[in-house]
Design a protein around this motif. Structure first.
Motif, short mmCIF file in Angstrom:
data_model
loop_
_atom_site.label_atom_id
_atom_site.label_comp_id
_atom_site.label_asym_id
_atom_site.label_seq_id
_atom_site.Cartn_x
_atom_site.Cartn_y
_atom_site.Cartn_z
N PRO A 121 6.10 -4.04 -3.72
CA PRO A 121 5.03 -3.38 -4.48
C PRO A 121 3.77 -3.19 -3.64
CG PRO A 121 6.05 -5.12 -5.78
CD PRO A 121 6.58 -5.26 -4.39
N GLY A 122 3.21 -1.99 -3.70
CA GLY A 122 1.96 -1.74 -2.99
C GLY A 122 2.10 -1.28 -1.56
N THR A 123 3.33 -1.05 -1.10
CA THR A 123 3.50 -0.53 0.27
C THR A 123 2.70 0.75 0.44
OG1 THR A 123 5.71 -1.46 0.55
CG2 THR A 123 5.16 0.41 1.92
N ALA A 124 1.91 0.81 1.49
CA ALA A 124 1.08 1.99 1.75
C ALA A 124 1.20 2.37 3.22
CB ALA A 124 -0.38 1.72 1.37
N ILE A 125 2.39 2.78 3.61
CA ILE A 125 2.64 3.20 4.98
C ILE A 125 3.35 4.54 4.97
CG2 ILE A 125 2.69 0.88 6.00
CD1 ILE A 125 5.74 0.94 5.80
N TRP A 126 3.24 5.27 6.09
CA TRP A 126 3.96 6.53 6.27
C TRP A 126 3.74 7.50 5.10
CZ3 TRP A 126 8.61 2.89 7.14
CH2 TRP A 126 8.50 2.29 8.40
N GLY A 127 2.49 7.56 4.64
CA GLY A 127 2.14 8.50 3.60
C GLY A 127 2.53 8.10 2.20
N LEU A 128 3.02 6.89 2.03
CA LEU A 128 3.46 6.44 0.70
C LEU A 128 2.28 5.87 -0.09
CD1 LEU A 128 6.42 6.33 -0.55
CD2 LEU A 128 6.13 3.86 -0.39
N ASP A 129 2.13 6.32 -1.32
CA ASP A 129 1.07 5.84 -2.20
C ASP A 129 1.62 5.80 -3.62
OD1 ASP A 129 -1.18 5.26 -3.68
OD2 ASP A 129 -2.42 6.86 -2.83
N GLU A 130 1.70 4.61 -4.20
CA GLU A 130 2.25 4.46 -5.55
C GLU A 130 1.22 4.71 -6.64
OE1 GLU A 130 5.85 1.37 -4.48
OE2 GLU A 130 3.86 0.56 -4.94
N GLY A 131 -0.04 4.88 -6.26
CA GLY A 131 -1.06 5.27 -7.21
C GLY A 131 -1.49 4.16 -8.15
N GLU A 132 -2.37 4.51 -9.06
CA GLU A 132 -2.92 3.53 -10.00
C GLU A 132 -1.85 2.97 -10.93
OE1 GLU A 132 -6.16 5.30 -12.08
OE2 GLU A 132 -7.45 5.46 -10.29
N GLU A 133 -0.80 3.72 -11.17
CA GLU A 133 0.27 3.26 -12.05
C GLU A 133 1.23 2.30 -11.37
OE1 GLU A 133 1.12 6.72 -15.33
OE2 GLU A 133 2.15 6.89 -13.41
N GLY A 134 1.02 2.02 -10.08
CA GLY A 134 1.95 1.18 -9.34
C GLY A 134 2.27 -0.15 -10.01
N PRO A 135 1.28 -0.95 -10.38
CA PRO A 135 1.59 -2.23 -11.03
C PRO A 135 2.37 -2.07 -12.33
CG PRO A 135 -0.65 -2.26 -10.17
CD PRO A 135 -0.15 -0.85 -10.01
N ALA A 136 2.01 -1.07 -13.13
CA ALA A 136 2.73 -0.84 -14.38
C ALA A 136 4.16 -0.41 -14.11
CB ALA A 136 2.02 0.22 -15.22
N LEU A 137 4.36 0.40 -13.07
CA LEU A 137 5.70 0.82 -12.70
C LEU A 137 6.57 -0.38 -12.34
CD1 LEU A 137 6.74 3.79 -10.48
CD2 LEU A 137 7.58 1.52 -9.94
N TYR A 138 6.02 -1.31 -11.56
CA TYR A 138 6.83 -2.46 -11.15
C TYR A 138 7.08 -3.41 -12.31
CZ TYR A 138 7.10 -1.12 -6.33
OH TYR A 138 7.42 -0.44 -5.17
N ARG A 139 6.15 -3.53 -13.23
CA ARG A 139 6.42 -4.36 -14.40
C ARG A 139 7.57 -3.77 -15.21
NH1 ARG A 139 0.67 -4.90 -14.29
NH2 ARG A 139 0.41 -3.19 -15.78
#
Length: 353
Positions: free
Chosen positions: A229-247
């Motif tokens: 969760p939260g990987t931010a490499i090679w142009g990857l961005d999970e955005g503000e919804e990232g934590p909710a997505l992983y839950r």
């Protein structure tokens, strides 16, 4: 730290201790994706650790991204992995093969078919990759059709079956590190308008379908998944919804009763603790660059059931014995991480007083 060396049940297996060898790309396969005798020696040297998770192994031709990485979808692949699993088992160890589809993190020069990479959407990562002729910009990938997404799920199913035929104790689905599965999770890489894009539920669908397919094929007690969760490499961005997505994702995966969840932890402590509450099965936590004096802390606190280590296990085939005895560790030689022969691969010494 003593709890590190207590047995623990993971899936259908009782492991000798709570230490795990993290998956590490070594780029020492043949061009056809087979591995040789050096790989059997490399893995069996480290069989005293509770669980070995192999380097990432492509489940199909299109799954390859890096040069000289192994596959597990042909008879030759199965035969080469069988020598490795047998060597590990002779030393009393357990090994899960990690199934890794690189997605857009691929270069045609590194694959046997020289095709354009595939991804959720035709969005380039904005990165370079090593090839046989040096560093090159990664081309824009081709977006998978909906039918091709479903076929990729089946590729994982097939590769899982072949891994078990090769003698693996189980498989770990690679859903981390900005590769194909995580590309589906991230809005920066996934702009699809079908059932695999848009909402949290849709972006998580691919990972969940793969896990279900593998469970159907080899059983939940031999199926695991790795997330970061939260990987931010090679142009990857999970955005503000990232934590909710992983839950949501971990909650859905929890229902499948997988052997374990392997989290590469990148610093969001509240999310890690939330996922620990959602996940009711064995949890492996990997904290990159964890200092030696903190080894075992997550197990002692109850946050994790096992802890995984990469560089220290790479450089110390007797990692468990060194921890138990308090012996010093070999330093890893980064110049030999990828490619080459036995140097930096099977020649790290065990400790001698």
């Amino acid at each position: 730290m003593n709890t590190l060396f207590e047995p623990v049940t993971v899936g259908r297996y009782e492991l000798a201790n709570r230490l795990v060898m993290a998956p590490m790309t070594r780029s020492r396969a043949q061009f056809d994706g087979t591995l040789g005798e050096l790989a059997a020696e490399y893995y069996s040297q480290r069989a005293s650790i509770g669980l070995i998770v192999s380097e990432g192994v492509q489940p199909s031709e299109d799954g390859q991204g890096y040069i000289a990485t192994p596959g597990i979808y042909t008879d030759a692949h199965v035969a080469s992995w069988r020598t490795i699993t047998q060597a590990v088992h002779r030393q009393g160890g357990r090994i899960f093969i990690q199934l890794m589809h690189a997605g857009r993190m691929s270069h045609p020069d590194n694959t046997p078919h020289h095709r354009q990479g595939v991804a959720p959407s035709a969005i380039a990562p904005g990165a370079e990759m090593f090839t046989a002729t040096g560093m090159k910009t990664i081309p824009t990938p081709r977006a998978l059709s909906t039918d091709e997404v479903r076929q990729t799920v089946e590729d994982f199913r097939y590769a899982a079956r072949r891994a078990i035929e090769a003698g693996a104790d189980g498989i770990e689905i690679h859903g981390a590190n900005a590769y194909l599965i995580q590309q589906f999770l991230a809005p920066s890489a996934n702009t699809r308008t079908d059932e695999y894009g848009g909402s949290i539920e849709n972006r998580a669908r691919f990972a969940i379908e793969i896990a279900k397919a593998v469970v159907e094929e080899i059983g939940a007690d031999r199926t695991a998944i790795r997330l970061s969760p939260g990987t931010a490499i090679w142009g990857l961005d999970e955005g503000e919804e990232g934590p909710a997505l992983y839950r949501y994702l971990v909650g859905e995966l929890n229902k499948l009763g997988l052997a374990y969840l392997h989290i590469m932890h990148l610093g969001n402590e509240p999310l890690l603790h939330a996922l620990r509450q959602i996940w009711q099965h064995p949890l492996i936590v990997n904290r990159p660059s964890r200092p030696r004096d903190e080894i075992g802390d997550d197990i002692a606190s109850g946050l994790a059931d096992l802890e995984s280590y990469g560089e220290m296990v790479l450089a110390n085939p007797d990692f468990v014995a060194r921890l138990q005895a308090g012996w010093p560790m070999n330093e890893a030689d980064r110049s030999t991480y990828y490619g080459g022969n036995e140097g930096g691969y099977i020649d790290y010494p065990v400790y001698s007083e």
